[in-house]
Design an enzyme around this catalytic site. Structure first.
Site, mmCIF file in Angstrom:
data_model
loop_
_atom_site.group_PDB
_atom_site.id
_atom_site.type_symbol
_atom_site.label_atom_id
_atom_site.label_comp_id
_atom_site.label_asym_id
_atom_site.label_seq_id
_atom_site.Cartn_x
_atom_site.Cartn_y
_atom_site.Cartn_z
ATOM 1 N N ASP A 1 -1.579 -0.264 6.926
ATOM 2 C CA ASP A 1 -1.206 0.079 7.977
ATOM 3 C C ASP A 1 -2.741 0.820 8.283
ATOM 4 O OD1 ASP A 1 -1.353 2.521 6.235
ATOM 5 O OD2 ASP A 1 0.088 3.323 7.472
ATOM 6 N N ASP B 1 1.053 -0.805 0.550
ATOM 7 C CA ASP B 1 0.257 0.056 -0.122
ATOM 8 C C ASP B 1 0.923 1.414 -0.035
ATOM 9 O OD1 ASP B 1 -2.204 1.270 0.260
ATOM 10 O OD2 ASP B 1 -1.884 1.954 2.737
ATOM 11 N N THR C 1 0.683 4.533 1.251
ATOM 12 C CA THR C 1 0.477 5.381 1.604
ATOM 13 C C THR C 1 0.908 4.132 2.919
ATOM 14 O OG1 THR C 1 -1.061 6.468 0.979
ATOM 15 C CG2 THR C 1 -0.433 7.462 3.653
#
Length: 790
Positions: free
Chosen positions: A546, A304, A306
């Protein structure tokens, strides 16, 4: 500006007195947070094993028939068990200390004030606040809700988030995807839904371990072989050789003990445990031990953007007013400030806007639409200081605007520079209207710059060198994500793919995923589907993330890796948590897994070579009706010098070899020919010695010649296994050889181990046969490698 999401006055929560009374009554959420086995389980698992039972019985038999030196194998088992317990306790201490650091602390409202407490300190009736990404830790009933959407898919399988209103039930184990609120705990401890599920499956064994499964399979086969071999040996020594029962038992035990690869189980546990301790020093919490092995087998890593390639924070670099809006920049800044202030739990993008435009005073928020990863926009209805009112949306331009809109060209140019762009637009519809994005009036573009992680490029380069494919899967604009990935020199970043155009079929999606490297505008459900599509192609997939939008994919991936600063939900489902939030820690985890698997595969060949030649010798003895050539003490000495001590060092050595599947097949393809060659060479020398030696000391001389042969062939196998050579590997092999020479040279050790070479003719013949066997081993090793590649 008033905050509609926190009406703290209406629900002040429990008082300190009420909390104390509930604690006294035992109404506490007392489910232990475990990342490892308990001390009792560790001791039980290391002591009460099938093979400890077998070896223990054989040891007791030797204590009865004597002498004690034939029972040395029993002391080795005691030492091995103690080492295993100590190492696992070390790993447990590391895991538990890291688990405390990484444990999420829910916010409860007590005496009207929010307080962070440990999960185990929540009591019945506590009012627990919720925000995006937070997990519901106990069952309860919603008291406050502001656009509260909860994902219950991990419990019920229902894919769509559920909009919760006051009075609705909340199940522990679910998590918030949008909005906020608070709920009252109605079930705590083992009565909670998630706790009941957790009772059915221990965290320690959730991840599949091919290594442990393969070893268990091998041990099962060995157990089946031992019973008939033991019966054949005892009958052969008693009936055919007419040994007294004590000697017959000693010879039978000598034939059975080396069949048991007991040290292999120990070394696997020790290698895993030491791996946990090593990773713990690097702030990696391994929530399930076999996850170390799993990540070493990974050939695709889904990232991912970000929080993984970029840091969590962002900066507003530009505010571009759109000509058609005819808006004043000062007015737009105030709207953005009011939008930021309307969300009590802003994400990274909105936080950057709050930092850039803090002045939202004079505006009143009447309704909010929290940001959702599935929607990709948020909104609020605002009343301005000059009776100016309206509803505003803030989100992805390509989602809010129709295809072909003139503003999208400008957005695409910014995205190509790696910048993130949000659109501020006005809507005439109610925020709760499913068609709220239709007919919006675009007002301004908010340009955000993402902070690249300094270590991301090196980490991606490591994966490329290790032939692990990296797939960047993000909810952001595909062009923007591609530009970020290109800055990090990711191969394939120049051709980003918009996930909205991906085929829905698993096979077609898998083909597209194999071709591409960067995917944008991916929904949470799509992330899950993409993981499944890759797995359908035989890939072992790791997923990092996250945010709450990563939870479903993390759960379905072979290995889930969460950042320590990530949402509580992601940390709960991940097998590995990077507590220092450093993506650069992943190579360490991969390397540790490869060290464990590569080295255990290496030393397993040693152990199973011994098993093969032990079975072969026992069969040959029974078939030819000769005395068994060894006493238990001989094989204890050989096992210690050619397997036990060197295997311990080899199992903990550095190893960057890529993990490969089919553990049992890969081990047995070498162990089988090596064991057959060792067994035949040894039995051949033994037969020669039986014809050469005669008299009272003949049996001892015959045994010594056979022992010399078996040692030389076994040390040759060790020399092959130890490759590629380094200085310490060479020293290790030479030291084991020197150890055997010491036993042959010192009289009291000769007597203790019942070893004495008689004459020179047969000992040198034994050396010659061992050399021939070693040459055959070399040819067999190379032939097997070509004929049966891994």
């Amino acid at each position: 500006m008033s905050d509609p999401a926190v009406p703290a006055v209406s629900h002040p929560g429990l008082t300190a007195t009420e909390v104390a009374a509930r604690v006294a009554r035992g109404e506490v959420n007392d489910v232990p947070v475990r990342s490892s086995r308990s001390i009792t389980e560790i001791v039980r698992a290391n002591v009460f094993t099938r093979f400890n039972a077998i070896i223990g019985v054989l040891f007791l038999i030797i204590l009865v028939v004597g002498p004690i030196q034939d029972g040395l194998f029993g002391f080795v088992i005691v030492a091995n068990t103690a080492i295993g317990i100590v190492q696992e306790l070390r790993a447990k201490k590391t895991l538990d200390s890291l688990a405390v650091i990484g444990e999420a602390k829910p916010t409860v409202r007590r005496d009207g004030a929010p307080t962070s407490v440990r999960t185990g300190e929540i009591v019945l009736g506590d009012l627990i606040e919720l925000g995006p990404g937070e997990k519901c830790v106990v069952d309860g009933e919603v008291r406050e809700a502001d656009g509260l959407e909860i994902d219950e898919s991990l419990l019920t399988g229902e894919a769509d988030p559920v909009l919760k209103k006051p009075g609705d039930a909340v199940m522990s184990g679910s998590f918030v995807v949008a909005g906020g609120g608070a709920y009252t705990a109605t079930k705590v401890g083992r009565e909670a839904y998630a706790a009941q599920l957790a009772e059915e499956a221990s965290r320690f064994t959730l991840v599949h371990s091919e290594l442990r499964t393969g070893i268990s399979q091998i041990l099962k086969y060995v157990t089946w072989m031992m019973v008939p071999v033991a019966i054949g040996l005892i009958l052969s020594q008693l009936v055919v050789q007419r040994h007294d029962w004590k000697e017959a038992v000693r010879r039978m035990v000598a034939g059975i003990v080396p069949m048991v690869p007991e040290g292999l189980v120990l070394l696997t546990s020790v290698a895993f445990a030491i791996g946990v301790v090593r990773l713990g020093r690097k702030q990696c919490l391994v929530q399930e031990l076999p996850a170390i092995e799993g990540l070493a087998r990974v050939d695709v890593v889904c990232l991912d953007k970000t929080g993984t390639l970029t840091e969590g924070g962002m900066d507003v670099t530009e505010l571009r007013l759109l000509p058609a809006a005819r808006a004043d920049e000062g007015y737009v800044r105030q709207v953005l400030g009011a939008l930021g202030a309307s969300d009590p739990r802003p994400n990274a993008s909105l936080q950057a806007i709050i930092d850039a435009y803090p002045d939202g005073s004079g505006w009143h928020c009447t309704e909010t639409l929290p940001f959702s990863s599935a929607r990709k926009y948020s909104g609020a209805s605002l009343d301005g200081p000059d009776a100016e009112s309206g509803s505003w949306l803030l989100g992805a331009p390509d989602v809010l605007l129709p295809e072909g809109h003139t503003a999208l060209g400008e957005v695409e140019d910014l995205n190509a520079q790696g910048l993130r762009v949000l659109l501020l637009a006005r809507t005439e519809r109610e925020l709760g209207d499913p068609g709220v994005t239709q007919g919006v009036r675009p007002t301004a573009l908010v340009v955000l710059e993402q902070r690249l992680r300094t270590d991301a490029a090196d980490t991606l380069r490591y994966f490329a060198e290790q032939h692990v494919s990296a797939k960047v899967i993000s909810g952001d604009n595909a062009v923007s994500v591609g530009a970020v990935a290109a800055k990090l020199a990711l191969t394939g970043a120049e051709s980003p793919v918009d996930a909205r155009r991906l085929p829905a079929g698993r096979g077609e999606m898998a083909e597209a995923l194999d071709r591409g490297a960067v995917f944008g505008r991916v929904t949470p459900q799509q992330k899950r589907d993409m993981v499944g599509a890759l797995q359908s192609r035989g890939h072992t997939v790791a997923m990092t993330g996250d945010g709450v939008n990563d939870v479903l994919a993390l759960k379905d991936a072979d290995i889930g890796v969460s950042m320590g600063s990530g949402s509580e939900a992601t940390r709960a489902v991940a097998q590995i948590v990077l507590l220092d939030n450093s993506f650069a820690s992943l190579p360490s985890v991969v390397a540790e897994g490869r060290r464990v698997i590569g080295n255990i595969t290496r030393v397993a060949t040693l152990f199973l070579t011994k098993t093969v030649y032990s079975v072969l010798l026992a069969i040959l003895v029974v078939c030819t009706r000769v005395p068994y050539p060894f006493l238990p003490r001989h094989l204890t000495l050989l096992s210690t010098l050619t397997i036990g001590v060197p295997a311990f060092f080899l199992a903990l050595a550095p190893n960057k070899e890529r993990a490969r599947p089919h553990f049992v097949r890969r081990v047995m393809r070498y162990a089988l020919p090596a064991g057959l060659i060792a067994g035949l060479a040894t039995f051949g020398v033994y037969v020669l010695a039986r014809g050469y030696y005669s008299g009272a000391d003949a049996l001892g001389a015959q045994t010594s010649a056979a022992t010399l042969t078996l040692f030389l062939v076994s040390i040759w196998v060790l020399a092959i296994i130890a490759r590629p050579y380094t200085w310490w590997r060479v020293v290790l092999v030479l030291a084991m050889g020197a150890g055997f020479l010491v036993v042959l040279a010192i009289p009291w050790l000769q007597q203790f181990f019942a070893l004495k070479l008689v004459g020179t003719t047969l000992p040198w013949a034994a050396v010659g046969i061992a050399v021939v066997a070693g040459v055959v081993l070399e040819f067999a090793w190379r032939w097997v490698g070509r004929k049966f590649p891994a």
